[in-house]
Design an enzyme around this catalytic site. Structure first.
Site, PDB file in Angstrom:
ATOM      1  N   GLY A  11      37.192  37.273  46.347  1.00 28.60           N
ATOM      2  CA  GLY A  11      37.736  38.633  45.970  1.00 28.60           C
ATOM      3  C   GLY A  11      36.528  39.768  45.371  1.00 28.60           C
ATOM      4  CE1 TYR A  15      35.685  49.061  37.998  1.00 32.04           C
ATOM      5  CE2 TYR A  15      37.200  47.569  36.677  1.00 32.04           C
ATOM      6  CZ  TYR A  15      36.868  48.758  36.619  1.00 32.04           C
ATOM      7  OH  TYR A  15      35.936  49.517  35.370  1.00 32.04           O
ATOM      8  N   GLY A  17      34.722  41.989  40.656  1.00 34.50           N
ATOM      9  CA  GLY A  17      34.545  41.036  42.267  1.00 34.50           C
ATOM     10  C   GLY A  17      32.411  41.588  42.080  1.00 34.50           C
ATOM     11  NE  ARG A  36      40.877  39.421  51.396  1.00 31.59           N
ATOM     12  CZ  ARG A  36      41.855  39.780  51.992  1.00 31.59           C
ATOM     13  NH1 ARG A  36      42.603  39.926  52.640  1.00 31.59           N
ATOM     14  NH2 ARG A  36      41.286  41.542  51.358  1.00 31.59           N
ATOM     15  CE  LYS A  45      38.068  45.152  50.819  1.00 31.33           C
ATOM     16  NZ  LYS A  45      39.385  44.574  51.232  1.00 31.33           N
ATOM     17  CE  LYS A 139      45.887  37.458  35.574  1.00 31.60           C
ATOM     18  NZ  LYS A 139      44.337  38.586  34.632  1.00 31.60           N
ATOM     19  NE  ARG A 143      44.678  30.220  31.830  1.00 30.59           N
ATOM     20  CZ  ARG A 143      45.025  30.379  30.425  1.00 30.59           C
ATOM     21  NH1 ARG A 143      45.092  29.020  29.229  1.00 30.59           N
ATOM     22  NH2 ARG A 143      44.038  31.402  30.379  1.00 30.59           N
ATOM     23  CG  HIS A 271      50.248  44.427  31.034  1.00 30.91           C
ATOM     24  ND1 HIS A 271      48.823  44.036  32.059  1.00 30.91           N
ATOM     25  CD2 HIS A 271      50.833  43.489  31.314  1.00 30.91           C
ATOM     26  CE1 HIS A 271      49.559  42.691  32.720  1.00 30.91           C
ATOM     27  NE2 HIS A 271      50.944  42.729  32.587  1.00 30.91           N
TER      28      HIS A 271
HETATM   29  P1  NDP Z   1      40.838  44.172  42.427  1.00 35.12           P
HETATM   30  O1  NDP Z   1      42.622  44.994  43.396  1.00 35.12           O
HETATM   31  O2  NDP Z   1      40.069  45.346  42.958  1.00 35.12           O
HETATM   32  O3  NDP Z   1      41.131  43.502  44.065  1.00 35.12           O
HETATM   33  C1  NDP Z   1      39.927  42.920  43.647  1.00 35.12           C
HETATM   34  C2  NDP Z   1      39.649  41.972  45.541  1.00 35.12           C
HETATM   35  O4  NDP Z   1      41.181  40.402  45.162  1.00 35.12           O
HETATM   36  C3  NDP Z   1      39.709  42.920  46.607  1.00 35.12           C
HETATM   37  O5  NDP Z   1      38.701  43.623  46.686  1.00 35.12           O
HETATM   38  C4  NDP Z   1      39.800  41.692  47.801  1.00 35.12           C
HETATM   39  O6  NDP Z   1      39.193  41.053  47.789  1.00 35.12           O
HETATM   40  C5  NDP Z   1      41.050  40.765  46.969  1.00 35.12           C
HETATM   41  N1  NDP Z   1      42.593  40.971  47.479  1.00 35.12           N
HETATM   42  C6  NDP Z   1      43.493  42.111  47.503  1.00 35.12           C
HETATM   43  N2  NDP Z   1      44.656  42.292  48.614  1.00 35.12           N
HETATM   44  C7  NDP Z   1      44.695  41.028  48.614  1.00 35.12           C
HETATM   45  C8  NDP Z   1      45.034  40.060  49.395  1.00 35.12           C
HETATM   46  N3  NDP Z   1      46.184  40.579  50.056  1.00 35.12           N
HETATM   47  N4  NDP Z   1      44.600  39.408  50.676  1.00 35.12           N
HETATM   48  C9  NDP Z   1      43.294  38.629  49.735  1.00 35.12           C
HETATM   49  N5  NDP Z   1      42.650  39.192  48.787  1.00 35.12           N
HETATM   50  C10 NDP Z   1      43.584  40.177  48.421  1.00 35.12           C
HETATM   51  O7  NDP Z   1      40.716  43.409  41.748  1.00 35.12           O
HETATM   52  P2  NDP Z   1      40.564  43.946  40.043  1.00 35.12           P
HETATM   53  O8  NDP Z   1      38.985  43.303  39.877  1.00 35.12           O
HETATM   54  O9  NDP Z   1      41.123  45.273  39.836  1.00 35.12           O
HETATM   55  O10 NDP Z   1      41.338  42.560  39.506  1.00 35.12           O
HETATM   56  C11 NDP Z   1      40.519  41.126  38.926  1.00 35.12           C
HETATM   57  C12 NDP Z   1      41.012  40.621  37.661  1.00 35.12           C
HETATM   58  O11 NDP Z   1      41.162  41.279  36.646  1.00 35.12           O
HETATM   59  C13 NDP Z   1      42.642  40.127  37.701  1.00 35.12           C
HETATM   60  O12 NDP Z   1      43.023  38.630  37.264  1.00 35.12           O
HETATM   61  C14 NDP Z   1      43.129  40.841  37.140  1.00 35.12           C
HETATM   62  O13 NDP Z   1      44.353  40.385  36.206  1.00 35.12           O
HETATM   63  C15 NDP Z   1      42.010  41.466  36.033  1.00 35.12           C
HETATM   64  N6  NDP Z   1      41.793  42.854  35.078  1.00 35.12           N
HETATM   65  C16 NDP Z   1      41.779  43.151  33.895  1.00 35.12           C
HETATM   66  C17 NDP Z   1      41.585  44.096  33.672  1.00 35.12           C
HETATM   67  C18 NDP Z   1      41.341  44.102  32.077  1.00 35.12           C
HETATM   68  O14 NDP Z   1      40.912  45.187  31.190  1.00 35.12           O
HETATM   69  N7  NDP Z   1      41.136  42.917  31.670  1.00 35.12           N
HETATM   70  C19 NDP Z   1      42.260  45.124  34.104  1.00 35.12           C
HETATM   71  C20 NDP Z   1      42.216  45.268  35.347  1.00 35.12           C
HETATM   72  C21 NDP Z   1      42.156  44.026  36.634  1.00 35.12           C
HETATM   73  P3  NDP Z   1      37.913  40.973  49.344  1.00 35.12           P
HETATM   74  O15 NDP Z   1      38.793  41.498  50.145  1.00 35.12           O
HETATM   75  O16 NDP Z   1      36.568  41.272  48.960  1.00 35.12           O
HETATM   76  O17 NDP Z   1      38.727  39.737  49.811  1.00 35.12           O
END
Ligand code: NDP
Length: 313
Positions: A11, A15, A17, A36, A45, A139, A143, A271
């Site tokens: 991932g 954002y 990642g 991927r 990407k 989540k 875990r 949330h």
């Molecule tokens: P994103 O929406 O930016 O997605 C992250 C990556 O997930 C994508 O770039 C892609 O990576 C992969 N992905 C998306 N769809 C698929 C799919 N169908 N199959 C496989 N891979 C997929 O994620 P966020 O950064 O927003 O979220 C990451 C974590 O952060 C989560 O656990 C979320 O709950 C948490 N979070 C926390 C926040 C906070 O305020 N604390 C706010 C927002 C999110 P690639 O294509 O490179 O494989």
């Protein structure tokens, strides 16, 4: 400390990642990023992945639909960090990680797995409201799979991403600070915790070779960023030299508003309810079975909310 672990980021184009990729490379880890197969014609990407390669990362081709490819990817590293999507406004794929857990279990070589959490500690959210609780429930399922498989882990509880919460002064649906008026959740006095995203990535990378964080939750609680919404508003007012007109949304008004929304907004708003009416991020002490990142790594100079807000001036 011995040699630095080799890290696979899954991932990595997301954002959080991409910040993790940058921090891993920046801390001198041999860094692998899953590329991927389903990338299709997503030019942004592709270019991001190529830029990671230019900075020294190794791209590993794989797919969540190809178990063997995941096993081969994780076999190349010591540590796996997953940053797969988990925010309903973008995409929600938390349960796909169960496939990654299967691959890590089979490969048998991974010394640490950090699953995609980076937010509220899901183990404290058994009471959470529908539909946002889906994130916490999923989540927790991940875990359980990790722990059942005996995979060494660290769970990162990063609280509120600054970009999502500080910019809009915590108002739902806003990413930029207003200069005229602001709506407060109730009296606006419930404390939350705000962490800049590069800092989240830095603390996360610091944990991976640290025996103190093995099989533990690490909360990121920058002392200067444990603030109420009202305190964030006041910091912004000081910066712009102007008082905002403040109105208050009672708990009941906010809950009534949620009812009329679609699923995605409802998930996000529930949330927000837990953060800003209930105070779920800051209303507990960290126990002896967990760690706090700023105490573990006092040399990290984290970004304070005031400095974060200056970029919007
Ligand atoms: P994103 O929406 O930016 O997605 C992250 C990556 O997930 C994508 O770039 C892609 O990576 C992969 N992905 C998306 N769809 C698929 C799919 N169908 N199959 C496989 N891979 C997929 O994620 P966020 O950064 O927003 O979220 C990451 C974590 O952060 C989560 O656990 C979320 O709950 C948490 N979070 C926390 C926040 C906070 O305020 N604390 C706010 C927002 C999110 P690639 O294509 O490179 O494989």
């Amino acid at each position: 400390m011995g040699l630095k672990s080799k890290v696979l980021i899954v991932g990595g184009t997301g954002y959080i990642g991409k910040k993790l990729v940058k921090a891993s490379l920046g801390h001198g880890h041999e860094t692998y990023v899953l590329q991927r197969r389903e990338i299709g014609v997503d030019i942004e990407k592709v270019q991001m992945l190529l830029s990671f390669k230019k900075q020294g990362a190794r791209l590993v081709i794989g797919s969540f639909d190809d178990h063997r490819s995941l096993v081969e990817a994780v076999k190349q590293v010591d540590v796996v960090i997953c940053a797969i999507s988990g925010a309903h406004i973008r995409s929600h794929q938390i349960l796909l990680q169960l496939k990654l857990v299967d691959a890590i279990k089979e490969a048998g070589n991974v010394k640490r797995f950090i699953p995609s959490e980076f937010g509220t500690d899901p183990s404290r959210m058994a009471h959470a409201m529908e539909p946002g609780r889906e994130t916490f429930d999923q989540k927790m399922m991940v875990r359980k799979a990790i722990e059942d498989a005996g995979i060494p882990f660290t769970y990162i509880s990063a609280n509120c991403y600054a970009g999502y919460f500080v910019g809009g002064l915590c108002q739902f649906g806003h990413l930029l600070p207003p200069t005229d008026s602001v709506v407060l959740f109730g009296d606006g006095n419930q404390k939350s915790i705000f962490v800049e995203e590069d800092d989240i990535a830095t603390y996360t990378i610091r944990t991976i070779d640290d025996p103190r964080t093995l099989n533990k939750t690490v909360y990121i609680r920058p002392p200067a960023n444990i603030l109420s919404q009202r305190e964030i508003v006041e910091i912004w007012e000081k910066l712009i030299g102007k008082q905002l007109v403040k109105t208050s949304l009672s708990e009941k008004e906010f809950l009534d508003m949620i009812k009329d929304k679609g699923y995605v907004d409802q998930a996000g708003m529930t949330h927000f309810y837990h953060f800003f009416y209930e105070g779920c991020l800051a209303n507990f002490e960290i126990g002896d079975d967990a760690e706090e990142a700023c105490a573990l790594y006092p040399d990290v100079e984290y970004i304070k909310v005031e400095d974060y807000l200056k970029q919007y001036l």
